[in-house]
Design an enzyme around this catalytic site. Structure first.
Site, short mmCIF file in Angstrom:
data_model
loop_
_atom_site.label_atom_id
_atom_site.label_comp_id
_atom_site.label_asym_id
_atom_site.label_seq_id
_atom_site.Cartn_x
_atom_site.Cartn_y
_atom_site.Cartn_z
N GLU A 134 -25.88 -8.00 -17.02
CA GLU A 134 -26.67 -6.84 -16.61
C GLU A 134 -27.45 -7.20 -15.34
OE1 GLU A 134 -28.13 -3.73 -15.74
OE2 GLU A 134 -27.32 -3.45 -17.78
N ASP A 157 -23.87 -9.42 -11.80
CA ASP A 157 -22.61 -8.69 -11.81
C ASP A 157 -21.65 -9.28 -12.83
OD1 ASP A 157 -20.11 -7.50 -11.06
OD2 ASP A 157 -20.89 -7.17 -9.05
N ASP A 213 -22.77 3.49 -15.57
CA ASP A 213 -23.17 4.41 -14.51
C ASP A 213 -22.02 5.37 -14.24
OD1 ASP A 213 -23.91 5.65 -12.06
OD2 ASP A 213 -25.23 3.97 -11.62
N THR A 232 -28.08 3.74 -28.27
CA THR A 232 -28.87 3.24 -27.16
C THR A 232 -29.80 4.34 -26.64
OG1 THR A 232 -27.36 3.90 -25.39
CG2 THR A 232 -26.89 1.82 -26.52
N TYR A 249 -29.82 5.41 -23.71
CA TYR A 249 -29.02 6.27 -22.83
C TYR A 249 -28.30 7.35 -23.65
CZ TYR A 249 -29.97 2.59 -19.48
OH TYR A 249 -30.61 1.69 -18.67
#
Length: 231
Positions: free
Chosen positions: A88, A115, A137, A210, A212
């Site tokens: 992350e 990355d 994303d 989560t 999100y």
């Protein structure tokens, strides 16, 4: 020595400044949780990670972009016989995970605060038993779709490091991300396991929601749970 490839990075590495406990977690805990020498400065020859030494012979799972770490910590607690690597780049999310790990008191987690492609570079072939890509994303603009994880740049090394028969789980609330995932992932050595709509509408038995996903549901978007098997 291998030359470091040029790689564009898209997304955030840092949000608001870390303060108090989160800054302390990063300073005190992060270095000890490295999976091994992943950075190019520490490992310019890209020597493969010794996962047996790091995790004591456990199976190893990989979570790409763990966000705030809710799912990763829950998996680590429920599967103490498995080692889990999380990648992350967003340091605020890393700090949140570190706080959760302190409270959970688990020892089967490694963190790369960067990355995922750096981790792929040093993972041995067929060394990972399960991988997760959860609410990545979405890059909604068409011209940005090449930035998504579900492209050859990421899927080719992911396929290389996954063991045959291992699972790759993808969760997203973006219909076009589902489209691109179903188009691209099977092209790189995976089979989608769904036989009926319930297979992608129903979360996995061991799923942990989560933040999100909670936001997506509040805003009326529909989660999709896609399971692939490495051929």
């Amino acid at each position: 020595m291998n030359a470091r490839p040029h790689r564009n990075f898209y997304g955030r590495r840092k949000g608001h400044s870390l303060k108090g406990a989160q800054a302390r977690y990063v300073q005190e805990d992060l270095a000890a949780l490295a999976p091994g020498a992943v950075s190019w400065d520490d490992n310019p020859d890209r020597t493969p990670l010794d996962l047996a030494a790091r995790f004591g012979g456990r199976d190893v799972w990989l979570e790409v972009g763990f966000g705030g770490g809710e799912h990763m910590v829950a998996q680590a607690v429920a599967n103490r016989d498995v080692g889990i690597i999380g990648a992350e780049p967003y340091i605020n999310g890393v700090a949140m995970l570190l706080g959760k790990l302190r409270r959970a008191a688990v020892d089967n987690v490694a963190i790369h605060p960067g990355d995922a492609r750096d981790v792929f570079d040093v993972l041995p072939d067929a060394s990972i038993s399960r991988a997760f890509l959860l609410y990545p994303d979405p890059w909604p603009k068409v011209r940005h779709h090449r930035r998504r994880f579900v492209t050859a740049e990421h899927l080719e090394p992911l396929a290389r490091v996954l063991k045959p028969g291992s699972q790759f789980r993808v969760a997203t609330d973006i219909p076009d991300y589902v489209r691109q995932t179903l188009l691209e992932v099977p092209r790189h050595g995976f089979r989608w396991t769904a036989d009926r709509a319930a297979d992608w509408r129903t979360p996995w038995d061991d799923w942990t929601r989560t933040r999100y996903e909670a936001k997506a549901v509040r805003e009326g978007r529909v989660p999709h749970y896609l399971t692939f098997v490495r051929l």
